[in-house]
Every structure is written in C-alpha cells, then in structure tokens.
Design a protein around this motif. Structure first.
Motif, PDB file in Angstrom:
ATOM      1  N   PHE A 217       0.834  -1.204   0.000  1.00  0.00           N
ATOM      2  CA  PHE A 217       0.000   0.000   0.000  1.00  0.00           C
ATOM      3  C   PHE A 217       0.871   1.257   0.000  1.00  0.00           C
ATOM      4  N   VAL A 218       1.912   1.257   0.824  1.00  0.00           N
ATOM      5  CA  VAL A 218       2.810   2.418   0.897  1.00  0.00           C
ATOM      6  C   VAL A 218       3.533   2.614  -0.432  1.00  0.00           C
ATOM      7  N   ALA A 282      -7.992  -0.381   3.999  1.00  0.00           N
ATOM      8  CA  ALA A 282      -9.124  -1.256   3.682  1.00  0.00           C
ATOM      9  C   ALA A 282      -9.760  -0.857   2.356  1.00  0.00           C
ATOM     10  N   ARG A 283      -9.906   0.436   2.116  1.00  0.00           N
ATOM     11  CA  ARG A 283     -10.469   0.896   0.838  1.00  0.00           C
ATOM     12  C   ARG A 283      -9.563   0.474  -0.319  1.00  0.00           C
ATOM     13  N   GLY A 286      -9.930  -3.004  -1.397  1.00  0.00           N
ATOM     14  CA  GLY A 286     -11.246  -3.403  -1.876  1.00  0.00           C
ATOM     15  C   GLY A 286     -12.099  -4.020  -0.793  1.00  0.00           C
ATOM     16  N   ALA A 287     -11.869  -3.619   0.447  1.00  0.00           N
ATOM     17  CA  ALA A 287     -12.600  -4.192   1.574  1.00  0.00           C
ATOM     18  C   ALA A 287     -13.060  -3.051   2.484  1.00  0.00           C
ATOM     19  N   ARG A 288     -13.314  -3.360   3.728  1.00  0.00           N
ATOM     20  CA  ARG A 288     -13.710  -2.362   4.718  1.00  0.00           C
ATOM     21  C   ARG A 288     -13.289  -2.846   6.092  1.00  0.00           C
ATOM     22  N   LEU A 289     -13.455  -2.007   7.096  1.00  0.00           N
ATOM     23  CA  LEU A 289     -13.217  -2.432   8.463  1.00  0.00           C
ATOM     24  C   LEU A 289     -14.465  -3.133   9.006  1.00  0.00           C
ATOM     25  N   GLY A 401     -12.718  -6.638   6.560  1.00  0.00           N
ATOM     26  CA  GLY A 401     -14.075  -7.172   6.469  1.00  0.00           C
ATOM     27  C   GLY A 401     -14.629  -6.884   5.086  1.00  0.00           C
ATOM     28  N   GLN A 402     -15.696  -7.539   4.742  1.00  0.00           N
ATOM     29  CA  GLN A 402     -16.338  -7.298   3.453  1.00  0.00           C
ATOM     30  C   GLN A 402     -17.821  -7.664   3.532  1.00  0.00           C
ATOM     31  N   ASP A 403     -18.594  -7.048   2.648  1.00  0.00           N
ATOM     32  CA  ASP A 403     -20.009  -7.394   2.536  1.00  0.00           C
ATOM     33  C   ASP A 403     -20.144  -8.645   1.676  1.00  0.00           C
ATOM     34  N   ARG A 404     -21.202  -9.371   1.911  1.00  0.00           N
ATOM     35  CA  ARG A 404     -21.460 -10.586   1.133  1.00  0.00           C
ATOM     36  C   ARG A 404     -22.819 -10.485   0.447  1.00  0.00           C
TER      37      ARG A 404
END
Length: 404
Positions: A217-218, A282-283, A286-289, A401-404
């Motif tokens: 990421f860095v 997280a963004r 492609g995910a989230r907290l 975390g991610q939505d399903r």
C-alpha cells in the motif's frame, strides 16, 4: 482477592524494573504520561475510590490528590496532562513509598472488611491498573523512539520462522445476535447492557493485515492518493507529513520496537496505525473495516488465547496456521468501523466512577481484541477500547471485512 491485588500491583513494578528514574520521568508527547505518573495515579485510584470510602481516612499527601488525578472532574481539579513530565517532585522513591502505603492499607482492608462492594471496587481498580500497565509500555516505547540512541526496553525474544498464512475470508453470522457483556465475570460499564444487533451478510479476514501487505500500500502511493482517505484523515496526513506507519524507518526496511530497531518482519501484523490509515488501507484493498458487532460475534466463538503481554514478546507476531479465525486476541488492537457510542439502555457507574468511560463517547472509535502489551486476564470478547481516529502510538492494526 488479596492475592490478585498483590499480583497485579507487583506486575506494574516488574514492568518498570529495567527502567531508570530518568526513564520514568520523561513525557514524550501530550498523549503519553511519565512512568512515574502511572505508578502514582494507579495508587491514587485506590486511595480515592477505595480507601476514601472511610470518612476517617486521611490522605498521604493532600497535594498529591491534585497531582495524580487524571480526568475525574467531580473529584476535584487536576494537574494539566501535557505537563506531567514537569513533576520532578515527588521523587520516584516517594512515589514507590506511596504505592507501598496504599498497598498496605488496601491489603488490611481486604483482610478485615471484604464485602461485595469493596471487592467490586478493588477489581475495578485492578482492571484500571492493567490498562495503565499497557500504557506504561506504549508510552516508554514512544519516549525511547524519540531518543536518537533508540534504546531497547528489553531483549528481543527468539522467534521461530513461519510461513505466511494465506488471507481468506470467513463468512460471519447473519441476522439478529446478542452482543455486549453476558454477565459472567468482570466488565466495564461501557460493555453493557447486553442487547440485540442486526448483522447483515458479511465476512471477516481469517488473520490480521501484515507488514508486507501494508508495505505494498505504501509503495503503491497509498499516502499520496486522496481518494482513499476520509477528509479529516487526508488533512491529517498532509499536516503531519505521514508517509508510513509510526516507528517505521523511511527506508521501509526497519521498525522501532521495545527491543530497539529491528528488521521489518513481513508476515507480522502491521501496527501503530491510526483509524485513518486502517480505513484507507481497507479501501485500497477493496474491503472495509469490520463493525464491532461483527468482530464480537466472531471473537465470542474462539478462546481468549494469543500473543498477549505474558508471552514476553511485546511485539506482534506472525499468525500461526489454523482453520479458524486467527489472532482475534493479542498482537494488535483492531480498529473497527464503529464509533464509540453507548449501547441501548446504557447507564454509567454511579458517582465519580461514571466519568470512567461514558463521558468519552464522542469523537472516538472502537478497537477490539487486545494487543501484545495487554495482560491476558484483562481482555474478553465484549471489551471495548477506544481512541481518537488520529491516535497511533498504541499497538493498533486491522483486520479486513467485506459485505457478502
């Protein structure tokens, strides 16, 4: 209770055993406190809330009630937090004598008047002291990092080489679940009451985000891409000049630890991140907290085991292979997507102790799971830690975390 009281109080002194009076005097920033102040404040807590229940109690030193109060406005005024490092007096020897004085008085009280109210208050004081044990470690780490010599607090323990654990997402529970303290054992007031939460379809990563993943990421310009950041986070990055996690060298190959400068371990969890950095990563991924309810639902299904303070490592370690959720406890506090607010039906503790948690329910974010500096008996699935979103001197990291 007497044995537990003596053991927790002794553990605080053990954590200071290798530190000099000069080490325990310094305050490297406003958010940190000198070790000597931690030693005194945790004793003040027992004097103020346990011993002073007796109207006949006479404080050791009236002036110290002012010096070692932290934020209990209903108890009385206090010395300004950013100026605690200026308190060269009382001396360290005087503070240690104060601890012995309080220990003897509480020990005598437990031996002669151990009712339910007393043991509840003493347990609260011990849990409070365990919080300060962790702060002792994180505060001295920041102070030593500010020293150009970059001294070590302890010798780095030997660690075995481990193959990286592949990242995968495990589907979480869905529907209405109960969260919050279940009534068994100790809990702070902000963990109550137990209540219902609706969990939408989601999944959580099986392990924490690693140094190698954050390094990508860095290197791919994460700190230069405003679209990844919350507005206030981007403003903070620009104002503070952040380019990588706290304690990483600019060459991105080493980091400062409580064992001094060490090579960056690629598969160990990344730590000392702010909420803003965790959210931006997280963004980018492609995910989230996770929400704190999602996290607690998963954590309640695993034992409270992990790389906690008692291992002696005092630094995050690579995940061990396993099929279940890994690293739920220890290693790093995990930022969640949840603001620190009250649960439905929350009532703070009565009196001055109600200032302990409730009055901070504004502008803070919840972290879960404990860290490598957290005592083992101090963490549980319902435990809610909280810090402002810019804070990163604690052992804080993330799980995706991610939505399903």
């Amino acid at each position: 209770m007497t044995a537990r009281f003596r053991g927790v109080r002794r553990r605080t002194l053990d954590l200071c055993a290798g530190l000099s009076a000069e080490d325990l005097q310094i305050q490297s920033m406003a958010d940190a406190s000198p070790g000597k102040w931690h030693l005194a404040h945790t004793s003040w807590f027992f004097e103020q809330f346990v011993l002073a229940r007796d109207p006949a109690w006479k404080p050791r030193n009236e002036a110290w009630l002012y010096l070692f109060n932290s934020y209990y406005q209903s108890v009385g005024p206090m010395h300004a937090r950013p100026q605690r490092g200026l308190l060269s007096r009382p001396s360290l020897d005087e503070v240690l004598a104060y601890r012995r004085y309080v220990d003897d008085a509480v020990g005598e009280l437990l031996a002669s008047h151990a009712d339910a109210e007393l043991t509840t208050l003493v347990e609260l004081g011990l849990q409070h002291e365990q919080q300060h044990q962790e702060l002792l470690l994180t505060d001295i780490k920041h102070a030593f990092w500010c020293n150009p010599l970059r001294p070590a607090y302890h010798a780095a323990p030997a660690t075995e080489a481990r193959a990286p654990v592949p990242l995968r997402f495990i589907t979480g529970r869905e529907g209405i679940v109960e969260t919050g303290h279940d009534g068994e054992g100790f809990a702070f007031d902000n963990e109550t009451p137990r209540h219902r939460e609706l969990l939408h379809p989601h999944a959580l990563a099986n392990r924490l985000v690693t140094n190698a993943e954050y390094l990508a990421f860095v290197r791919e310009g994460g700190y230069r891409e405003p679209g990844l950041w919350l507005s206030d986070g981007w403003a903070t990055v620009q104002r503070e000049g952040w380019q990588h996690p706290l304690y990483w060298d600019d060459d991105l190959s080493r980091e400062f630890t409580l064992a001094g400068m060490q090579a960056l371990s690629p598969h160990a969890p990344v730590c000392h991140l702010s909420y803003y950095e965790a959210d931006a990563f997280a963004r980018w991924a492609g995910a989230r907290l996770p929400t704190e309810a999602e996290w607690e639902s998963a954590a309640g299904q695993v034992a409270v085991l992990g790389n906690l303070q008692e291992t002696g490592r005092l630094h995050p370690a690579p995940a061990e292979p396993g099929d279940d959720m890994l690293q739920m406890y220890g290693d790093v506090w995990e930022w969640t997507a949840s603001p620190y607010i009250s649960y439905p039906g929350f009532h703070p503790l009565p009196g001055s102790l109600g200032e302990y948690n409730g009055k901070f329910m504004c502008g803070q974010w919840v972290l879960r799971g404990g860290s490598c500096a957290t005592p083992r008996g101090h963490v549980r699935a319902s435990y809610r830690n909280f810090f402002p979103p810019h804070a990163r001197w604690q052992f804080s990291g993330l799980r995706l975390g991610q939505d399903r």
